[in-house]
Design an enzyme around this catalytic site. Sequence first.
Site, short mmCIF file in Angstrom:
data_model
loop_
_atom_site.label_atom_id
_atom_site.label_comp_id
_atom_site.label_asym_id
_atom_site.label_seq_id
_atom_site.Cartn_x
_atom_site.Cartn_y
_atom_site.Cartn_z
N CYS A 1 0.82 -1.20 0.00
CA CYS A 1 0.00 0.00 0.00
C CYS A 1 0.87 1.27 0.00
O CYS A 1 1.50 1.58 -0.99
CB CYS A 1 -0.99 -0.02 1.16
SG CYS A 1 -2.34 1.17 0.95
N HIS B 1 -3.70 -5.18 1.07
CA HIS B 1 -3.36 -5.66 2.41
C HIS B 1 -3.83 -7.11 2.56
O HIS B 1 -4.78 -7.53 1.91
CB HIS B 1 -4.06 -4.80 3.47
CG HIS B 1 -3.58 -3.39 3.52
ND1 HIS B 1 -2.36 -3.04 4.07
CD2 HIS B 1 -4.15 -2.23 3.09
CE1 HIS B 1 -2.22 -1.72 3.98
NE2 HIS B 1 -3.29 -1.22 3.38
#
Length: 462
Positions: free
Chosen positions: A327, A407
């Site tokens: 991310c 994630h």
Amino acid sequence: MHALSIFGTSSDAGKSTLAFALTYLAHQRGIKVAPFKAQNVSNNAQVCDTGGELAQAQFFAAASIGLATRSDFNPVLLKSGEKNNASLIINGIAVGEKDVRSYYREIDTLKPIVTDAFRRLQEEFELIIAEGAGSPVELNLMQKDLSNITIAETFKTKIVLVADIERGGVFASIWGVYNLLPKTLQANVVGVIVNKFRGDITLFDEGVRIIEEEFRLKVLGVVPYRPFNLGFEDSQSLMNYQQELSQAHLTVGVIKLPHISNFTDFEPLIADREVSLQFITSPAALSQCDLIILPGSKRVFDDLQWLEQQGFKKYLQSTDRPLVGICGGYEMMFEQLRDPFGVETTAGTTLKGLGLFEGTVTFREEKSLKKGAYRLFGCDVEGYEIHHGEAEALFLEKGRHRGTFVHGLFDSDCVRKQFLGALSPHYKGYDFKAYKAEAIDAFARHIDRHVDVDYLLSRLHE
């Protein structure tokens, strides 16, 4: 049945893990139960089933009993913002940034939001277990307290006090919190759980007598300390993780960014007996790592500048060690980062990234919130996305560099086997999903052995 509030006599007393365990145990006893926290302050959130953001603690408690996740479990969430500001998320959706003074000045506008969420849950569930926040008796803030006083007074919840004996001063904390509570709430206190006890538990028999006879508070249980490396709510709880390292033959280093987020990404590595996981604060320590991870960040621009100031940027640009960005960490690996709308910094700001991947990451005003099944690096991954940055690719691989917006990457046994197996032919891997289910059940049984859960639940009918 009354709802139950879990109040701590200090911060990090173990409220989140006890709230999860009691939710799990109530569910096992056939009670239709839901977790709740009116306001959470955490950079660790997931995308819930209804599409918004939900703090990790409530997501974890709900998921552990197979309950579909929703923002009602945590209607107000605060994340790190610029300088003294916080990013305000209401009912799962980011609505902007607030400084501390304006947040408290407008706190009364948030009270209907949390009470409405609570009432929606009451319509569906028999029992709501409401986790408090910090101490419930910060006297200068009690009228602005959403998670403790507002919920307990509005809904006349029964209350359990959780005291951390590891900190010391357990008697003073119990006596002080109880006696500083409003009289109406004192009457609703069911008892005390003394948490994180180490050593011979019979040595606290006299302590139990003092609390029960002199303080006139029932001790619901004295819980021996037991590591639980799942469901980390914040970076403070994360740093309490413990590993069994006798079989470890690989070292994975996670750069500990000042605004590190979504650190539950690393739970599968903490649990892996073949891995020593280290959180790295100095570039020199990276030379001992077989794999480097650049984690998620709530403040990507600030943390990218921190990387340069601390010497990490230069190291990462020159090392041949494998690097995985997740991310915000993935965003930093590109050539350039642009913030045309002032999402994280001054509008129009552009920073040079690490330059490990070609292209530009542009920050958009609308946050991308997704969850589901992904195909990443040749593996099936159940994951989620929370990011403002946009790039041309969801994931990239170039030489020894890999990165993705997703994630939950390391929850995949396939991903860990591929990444870590490439570093050591001796790496065997393990079934994380099975480990997680077993660890959750074992911890809940640990609480059940040391806390009088049946008595506690019986008091909720009064």
